[in-house]
Scaffold this motif. Sequence first.
Motif, mmCIF file in Angstrom:
data_model
loop_
_atom_site.group_PDB
_atom_site.id
_atom_site.type_symbol
_atom_site.label_atom_id
_atom_site.label_comp_id
_atom_site.label_asym_id
_atom_site.label_seq_id
_atom_site.Cartn_x
_atom_site.Cartn_y
_atom_site.Cartn_z
ATOM 1 N N THR A 1 -9.804 26.156 36.731
ATOM 2 C CA THR A 1 -8.588 25.353 36.597
ATOM 3 C C THR A 1 -7.347 26.207 36.782
ATOM 4 O O THR A 1 -6.408 25.821 37.495
ATOM 5 C CB THR A 1 -8.551 24.669 35.221
ATOM 6 O OG1 THR A 1 -9.739 23.884 35.054
ATOM 7 C CG2 THR A 1 -7.337 23.765 35.095
ATOM 8 N N ARG A 2 -7.332 27.379 36.144
ATOM 9 C CA ARG A 2 -6.162 28.251 36.246
ATOM 10 C C ARG A 2 -5.958 28.750 37.674
ATOM 11 O O ARG A 2 -4.839 28.703 38.209
ATOM 12 C CB ARG A 2 -6.319 29.454 35.297
ATOM 13 C CG ARG A 2 -5.082 30.349 35.245
ATOM 14 C CD ARG A 2 -5.373 31.662 34.544
ATOM 15 N NE ARG A 2 -6.370 32.458 35.263
ATOM 16 C CZ ARG A 2 -6.097 33.161 36.362
ATOM 17 N NH1 ARG A 2 -4.867 33.149 36.889
ATOM 18 N NH2 ARG A 2 -7.040 33.858 36.960
ATOM 19 N N LEU B 1 1.036 24.679 33.488
ATOM 20 C CA LEU B 1 -0.311 24.587 32.939
ATOM 21 C C LEU B 1 -0.339 25.266 31.584
ATOM 22 O O LEU B 1 0.083 26.418 31.449
ATOM 23 C CB LEU B 1 -1.310 25.259 33.886
ATOM 24 C CG LEU B 1 -2.779 25.214 33.482
ATOM 25 C CD1 LEU B 1 -3.304 23.783 33.514
ATOM 26 C CD2 LEU B 1 -3.614 26.108 34.403
ATOM 27 N N ALA C 1 -14.226 19.969 31.046
ATOM 28 C CA ALA C 1 -13.163 20.930 30.771
ATOM 29 C C ALA C 1 -11.847 20.169 30.696
ATOM 30 O O ALA C 1 -11.659 19.153 31.367
ATOM 31 C CB ALA C 1 -13.111 22.000 31.856
ATOM 32 N N SER D 1 -7.411 20.598 30.140
ATOM 33 C CA SER D 1 -6.254 21.476 30.166
ATOM 34 C C SER D 1 -5.029 20.714 29.684
ATOM 35 O O SER D 1 -4.963 19.483 29.792
ATOM 36 C CB SER D 1 -5.996 22.014 31.575
ATOM 37 O OG SER D 1 -7.087 22.755 32.046
ATOM 38 N N GLU D 2 -4.083 21.459 29.177
ATOM 39 C CA GLU D 2 -2.817 20.873 28.754
ATOM 40 C C GLU D 2 -1.792 21.089 29.861
ATOM 41 O O GLU D 2 -1.640 22.201 30.376
ATOM 42 C CB GLU D 2 -2.353 21.561 27.463
ATOM 43 C CG GLU D 2 -1.098 20.962 26.863
ATOM 44 C CD GLU D 2 -0.720 21.673 25.579
ATOM 45 O OE1 GLU D 2 -0.650 21.027 24.526
ATOM 46 O OE2 GLU D 2 -0.503 22.906 25.630
ATOM 47 N N LEU D 3 -1.115 20.017 30.250
ATOM 48 C CA LEU D 3 -0.034 20.088 31.233
ATOM 49 C C LEU D 3 1.273 19.714 30.545
ATOM 50 O O LEU D 3 1.313 18.774 29.749
ATOM 51 C CB LEU D 3 -0.273 19.136 32.396
ATOM 52 C CG LEU D 3 -1.417 19.442 33.367
ATOM 53 C CD1 LEU D 3 -1.567 18.308 34.364
ATOM 54 C CD2 LEU D 3 -1.185 20.758 34.091
ATOM 55 N N GLY E 1 -12.856 26.885 33.000
ATOM 56 C CA GLY E 1 -11.489 27.132 32.575
ATOM 57 C C GLY E 1 -10.758 28.046 33.536
ATOM 58 O O GLY E 1 -9.596 27.815 33.885
ATOM 59 N N GLU E 2 -11.461 29.092 34.013
ATOM 60 C CA GLU E 2 -10.883 30.004 35.001
ATOM 61 C C GLU E 2 -10.625 29.276 36.316
ATOM 62 O O GLU E 2 -9.610 29.496 36.988
ATOM 63 C CB GLU E 2 -11.827 31.190 35.219
ATOM 64 C CG GLU E 2 -11.382 32.175 36.276
ATOM 65 C CD GLU E 2 -10.176 33.016 35.858
ATOM 66 O OE1 GLU E 2 -9.719 33.831 36.687
ATOM 67 O OE2 GLU E 2 -9.684 32.845 34.725
ATOM 68 N N ARG F 1 -2.720 25.214 27.619
ATOM 69 C CA ARG F 1 -3.993 25.691 27.087
ATOM 70 C C ARG F 1 -5.195 25.156 27.863
ATOM 71 O O ARG F 1 -5.177 24.035 28.345
ATOM 72 C CB ARG F 1 -4.128 25.251 25.620
ATOM 73 C CG ARG F 1 -3.198 25.945 24.664
ATOM 74 C CD ARG F 1 -3.328 25.359 23.264
ATOM 75 N NE ARG F 1 -2.734 24.021 23.178
ATOM 76 C CZ ARG F 1 -2.678 23.305 22.060
ATOM 77 N NH1 ARG F 1 -3.205 23.790 20.938
ATOM 78 N NH2 ARG F 1 -2.119 22.113 22.072
ATOM 79 N N GLN F 2 -6.243 25.992 27.937
ATOM 80 C CA GLN F 2 -7.528 25.579 28.493
ATOM 81 C C GLN F 2 -8.446 25.244 27.327
ATOM 82 O O GLN F 2 -8.608 26.049 26.403
ATOM 83 C CB GLN F 2 -8.138 26.699 29.318
ATOM 84 C CG GLN F 2 -7.227 27.264 30.397
ATOM 85 C CD GLN F 2 -6.923 26.242 31.466
ATOM 86 O OE1 GLN F 2 -7.822 25.771 32.141
ATOM 87 N NE2 GLN F 2 -5.659 25.879 31.608
#
Length: 623
Positions: free
Chosen positions: A381-382, A259, A246, A248-250, A378-379, A261-262
């Motif tokens: 990470t958020r 944070l 997975a 993510s964009e930081l 993805g969830e 996009r996933q």
Amino acid sequence: MSGRTRRRARAARPARAKRVVLLSLGALALVVVACSVWVGARAAISYGDVSAARAEASAAVAAVAADPVSAASRSDRLRAVAARLEDAEGLTGDVVWRASEIVPFVGANLRSYRLTVEALHEAVGRGLTPVVTDLARLETAVSLADRTVDTETVAGAAAGLRTAERALERGRTMLREAESGPLLPPLASGVREAEELVDGLHGTVSSLSVAARVLPGAIGGARAKNYALLFNNNAELRTTGGIAGAMSELTADGGRIELGRQLVPEDLNPPAGAAIPVTPEERALFGTRLGSYIQNVNLTPDFSRSGELTAAHWRAALGAELDGVVSIDTASIGLLLEATGPITVDGRVLNKDNASKVLLRDVYLEIGGRDQQDAFFGELTRVMFDKLFGAGTGTVPVLKALGMAVDQGRISIWLADGELQRELAGGPLAGPLAQLTDDGAPVGVFLADETAGKMDTFLEGSVTATCHAPAATPSAGDTGKSGTGKASTGKASTGKKTGRTVTATATLVSTAPEDIASYPWVVTGPHVPDLTTGHIRTQVQFATTDSLRPTRVSVDGEAVTAITRVIDGHSVSIATVDLAPGAVSVVVAEFAALPTRSPTVERIVATPTATEFEHYAEPGTCG
């Protein structure tokens, strides 16, 4: 002179000579006794100062670590500790003490004691005491609830922390010297305790020093910065912990972190025939798959290269440039949850105790379909990001958890800015290969799954490194029996020293159950040629500094032809092993040290796993 007088004179000479000798010996004995009393008295006085100072320093360090904000209030106490150590150092540094250090056995202990005192004074007086105020400022500069870092405050602490870091490095060097020689058990124990204290201080101050030099440029400045966060899954091993399952964009702008996009691998993987180009050396070791899939960017132990490949995928798929890449593995979630408390993801409660089991095994057994699994991560990470940067989360516990993950090699960072990247060089954040050094870690053992499933939840074992110092060959014409009971050749030999080598060993154990073949294919992997379903195929990588050359690789005692290439100045040799459920395999690599080099072995760099893997290095100098 008469004959009688001459005879009396001749008889008197031996008596006078004897008296002179006896007087000289008596004087020498008096000097020795006086010196012994002098040194003994000063040792006794200094020991009292050192014992009290060491206890106070340990307590102060623990208190500062637990509550950096209160660090400034402890500066007077630390200065008093430093003064005690300075007094003790003065008692052990005079001419008489130094001269006594040449006495066999006793001298080695006096020298060790002096160096230990000097090291503690250097660490506390010049390493910790001057920066306690900076530690307090750094803690208040980070606001998790606001997701911000005061980069100006952080930058202002950089110079002092760097000075302190160097002082602690000098203290560590002194303590390594203090270990040498035949030491009395109580002194040897004291040296080890001092090492633990100074090593702990050095680790903390060094990490903060790097952060103070890197963070202002990495997340501050005049423009926003874009980073990729790779979430590595230890169930399918890669050199930095696992595949990037997975992403993510930081974004970081003016010290504030958000944070974005996933993403899932399909968002970044290139179409067939459009793989990111790799070097001939990389192709020989890893094949073209290194540039074909984002999940494989960390097949190589060179994380700088992993970062470049990730940036290339990002550019090709999304048309955006990256300022850096951050890699973190699944096992780090458990460490962070110990600091933040539990979270709930898609109805599942995760805490420090069950995080690895849920994320590495249950998800694949209970959630059907790759898309649903990707959505779960993805969830995760958020939710984890919101928990970390939420009201009520303590900064100190989170920083400690991150520090532990860094020490275990679970977090790696690549920065596109070459100057900032150089600040990371040699430290754990720079990735596996960058940590190899002749000063303690000349060899690393890295693992990469080739099952294409999630079988590494069933992989355990150990990695070890041993240094073999030179041994003299038999003298010319020696035809006796060897120590093994086998007859020697009887050939003349040179009598020269040979055999400066380092041996690295990876012992792999499959704990897969007997019915593993009945598990879902996402666990056991798709059909891989020549691999039985339920078996684990692992690529074992042995990497070294340029002081070592590979001489032999064996699997379960049988020599194999390993693929060997040079990456970024480091030799990398690869062997592959297959494990049936319950099977054990031992992979050994032997390396010869160059004649002009003397690498030391103190630790071994290895792939972080979520299962039981022992890391052991037998200390020694190969020279």
